[in-house]
Motif scaffolding. Sequence first.
Motif, short mmCIF file in Angstrom:
data_model
loop_
_atom_site.label_atom_id
_atom_site.label_comp_id
_atom_site.label_asym_id
_atom_site.label_seq_id
_atom_site.Cartn_x
_atom_site.Cartn_y
_atom_site.Cartn_z
N ALA A 1 -3.35 5.53 1.22
CA ALA A 1 -3.36 5.01 2.59
C ALA A 1 -3.15 6.11 3.63
O ALA A 1 -3.37 5.91 4.83
CB ALA A 1 -2.28 3.95 2.76
N PHE A 2 -2.75 7.31 3.19
CA PHE A 2 -2.40 8.39 4.11
C PHE A 2 -3.56 8.73 5.04
O PHE A 2 -4.67 9.04 4.58
CB PHE A 2 -1.98 9.64 3.32
CG PHE A 2 -1.70 10.84 4.18
CD1 PHE A 2 -0.49 10.98 4.83
CD2 PHE A 2 -2.67 11.83 4.35
CE1 PHE A 2 -0.24 12.08 5.63
CE2 PHE A 2 -2.41 12.94 5.15
CZ PHE A 2 -1.20 13.06 5.79
N CYS B 1 -1.17 9.85 -1.27
CA CYS B 1 -1.10 8.41 -1.08
C CYS B 1 -2.45 7.94 -0.54
O CYS B 1 -2.95 8.48 0.45
CB CYS B 1 0.01 8.05 -0.09
SG CYS B 1 -0.10 6.35 0.50
N VAL C 1 6.97 9.53 -2.66
CA VAL C 1 7.04 10.69 -1.76
C VAL C 1 8.49 11.14 -1.63
O VAL C 1 8.81 12.32 -1.76
CB VAL C 1 6.46 10.35 -0.37
CG1 VAL C 1 6.75 11.47 0.63
CG2 VAL C 1 4.96 10.11 -0.47
N LEU D 1 2.77 2.44 7.86
CA LEU D 1 3.04 1.42 6.85
C LEU D 1 4.41 1.64 6.21
O LEU D 1 5.02 0.73 5.68
CB LEU D 1 1.97 1.44 5.76
CG LEU D 1 0.56 1.05 6.19
CD1 LEU D 1 -0.40 1.14 5.00
CD2 LEU D 1 0.55 -0.35 6.76
N GLY D 2 4.86 2.88 6.24
CA GLY D 2 6.15 3.18 5.63
C GLY D 2 6.98 4.06 6.56
O GLY D 2 6.45 4.67 7.49
N LEU E 1 0.81 -1.22 0.00
CA LEU E 1 0.00 0.00 0.00
C LEU E 1 0.85 1.27 0.00
O LEU E 1 0.36 2.36 -0.26
CB LEU E 1 -0.89 0.03 1.25
CG LEU E 1 -1.96 -1.07 1.36
CD1 LEU E 1 -2.64 -0.98 2.73
CD2 LEU E 1 -2.98 -0.89 0.24
N CYS E 2 2.13 1.12 0.33
CA CYS E 2 2.94 2.31 0.63
C CYS E 2 3.55 2.93 -0.63
O CYS E 2 4.15 2.24 -1.45
CB CYS E 2 4.04 1.94 1.62
SG CYS E 2 5.07 3.34 2.06
N HIS E 3 3.41 4.23 -0.73
CA HIS E 3 3.96 4.97 -1.87
C HIS E 3 5.15 5.84 -1.47
O HIS E 3 5.42 6.87 -2.09
CB HIS E 3 2.88 5.87 -2.48
CG HIS E 3 1.80 5.12 -3.19
ND1 HIS E 3 1.73 5.00 -4.55
CD2 HIS E 3 0.75 4.41 -2.70
CE1 HIS E 3 0.68 4.27 -4.89
NE2 HIS E 3 0.07 3.90 -3.77
N SER E 4 5.82 5.45 -0.39
CA SER E 4 6.84 6.35 0.14
C SER E 4 7.98 6.60 -0.86
O SER E 4 8.63 7.64 -0.80
CB SER E 4 7.39 5.82 1.46
OG SER E 4 8.03 4.58 1.25
N CYS F 1 5.54 12.23 5.38
CA CYS F 1 4.18 11.76 5.69
C CYS F 1 3.79 12.11 7.13
O CYS F 1 2.68 12.56 7.39
CB CYS F 1 4.08 10.25 5.46
SG CYS F 1 4.33 9.79 3.73
N THR G 1 8.41 6.85 6.09
CA THR G 1 8.18 8.30 6.06
C THR G 1 7.06 8.73 7.01
O THR G 1 6.86 9.91 7.24
CB THR G 1 7.80 8.75 4.63
OG1 THR G 1 6.93 7.77 4.07
CG2 THR G 1 9.02 8.88 3.75
N MET G 2 6.31 7.76 7.55
CA MET G 2 5.27 8.10 8.52
C MET G 2 5.80 8.00 9.96
O MET G 2 5.13 8.41 10.89
CB MET G 2 4.06 7.17 8.33
CG MET G 2 2.84 7.52 9.13
SD MET G 2 2.25 9.21 8.89
CE MET G 2 0.90 8.97 7.72
N CYS H 1 -2.71 4.21 7.15
CA CYS H 1 -1.37 4.59 7.60
C CYS H 1 -1.39 5.85 8.45
O CYS H 1 -1.80 6.93 7.98
CB CYS H 1 -0.46 4.80 6.38
SG CYS H 1 1.22 5.25 6.80
S1 SF4 Z 1 4.22 6.11 4.77
FE1 SF4 Z 1 2.00 5.87 4.77
S2 SF4 Z 1 1.17 7.79 3.94
FE2 SF4 Z 1 3.36 7.72 3.46
S3 SF4 Z 1 3.44 6.82 1.42
FE3 SF4 Z 1 3.65 5.10 2.84
S4 SF4 Z 1 1.57 4.36 3.19
FE4 SF4 Z 1 1.38 6.37 2.21
#
Ligand code: SF4
Lengths: 371, 89
Positions: free
Chosen positions: A330-331, A328, A318, A341-342, A312-315, A352, A344-345, A335
């Motif tokens: 899931a933001f 993203c 990002v 989930l990644g 699910l993560c698009h970090s 994130c 960057t959160m 997440c």
């Molecule tokens: S860390 Fe969370 S919000 Fe950021 S890209 Fe990954 S899934 Fe999406």
Amino acid sequence: MKYLDEYRDPELAARLFDEIRRITTRPWAIMEVCGGQTHSIIRNGIDQLLPAEIELIHGPGCPVCVTPLEVIDKALAIAARPEVTFCSFGDMLRVPGSSQDLFRVKSLGGDVRVVYSPLDAVKLAQQRPDREVVFFGIGFETTAPANAMAIVQAERLGLTNFSMLVSHVLVPPAISAIMEAPRNRVQAFLAAGHVCSVMGTWQYGPLVERYQVPIVVTGFEPLDVLEGIRRAVTQLEAGRAELENAYARAVRPAGNQPAQAVLDQVFELTDRGWRGIGSIPQSGWRLRERYRRFDAEARFDVGHIHTAESPLCHSGEVLQGLIKPNQCPAFGTQCTPRNPLGATMVSSEGACAAYFQYGRFIPSERVEVAG
Amino acid sequence: MCLGIPGKVLAIVEDGGVRMGKVDFDGIVKDVCLAYLPDIQVGDYTIVHVGFAITQLDEASARESLALFHELGILEEELGASEDTEAGP
Ligand code: SF4
């Protein structure tokens, strides 16, 4: 103005915003390299108060975020060993590996400790000869001098129960990688001030030359960031590409030479994978041959590591500035900082996390600027 | 972790062959390694990363930054982590 009251010097901030507005005639994309700068920008709404033409692209300068998943998984495997006391900076504990995080290892009985300085881990190794003390040595050029000194000190003390899992990353090769990416949109960089406090500014002149891109060494307080942006826009509008130091109070051109000497003594360049970005040639440091006995990767055979990033993560996008965190799917839903989930959160320096913390849930929201 | 915090050098000592010091961050005093700033003196200001002084700073800038960090709660966040405290960015 929504956020201006919170500046240390609101009048100066207003003047800088006015000046940036006055000189901006065209769209420009500027990347702030350092996660501390990203945090400052989002917290103070700098991106929303700037003229619409100026887009800030959040760079990969969050060490917690770019530490490769494989290294996190190795850390988890080492930390779970019964003979190991695993020491880390606090930000790393919640970084998701393929199936768990250090926090979980700790709650399952692993001896995982947060230390303030890598020297604390060396001290622990000295006090506990019965334990294998491992330090998680990550970060940019800012934390590297501390980690290098920990190695030097461990050698001086003749410690045989201290080792380090090293995954250092470097800013200049990242700038090169960004400029050479086919989809690059970055037209100017705010270089990370404290990285330059250590390394000086001399590494950046060749980058300015090669890519004809303005690089402004910038601090991370709101006014510093604004001044960096002002200088970058001034250069862009004038068609210039130069290296400027907007953080002279903490950055000398030669940097910290005693630190550079120890870095050179302990580390050597290596290719390094960046989480979400991929491998960048010669973009990291590892221990030199003569210090290899302190290398945790060599000391502990962690077997074959199977990495699996959350689908699910698009970090990655990002971190490359291709999407904003709130784009993203899931933001803020699947997440969140509590359940990241990644990477960057996780860290407060991650884009994130900054977007979440300051309620940036809707993409490209801009506030009306009054006055 | 990557943030640097300015502080004032209160004392300089030799510890196991390393130049160490006590640095005051607006009331929070920490042991800091001064090996990378061989010329820094008691009373000087410096920026500290993960327990290491990396660059010298003039007093006025240091005080301004400290006041801001104090307001934002960054000091506690950055310096609070001690052994075995829970993680938290
Ligand atoms: S860390 Fe969370 S919000 Fe950021 S890209 Fe990954 S899934 Fe999406």
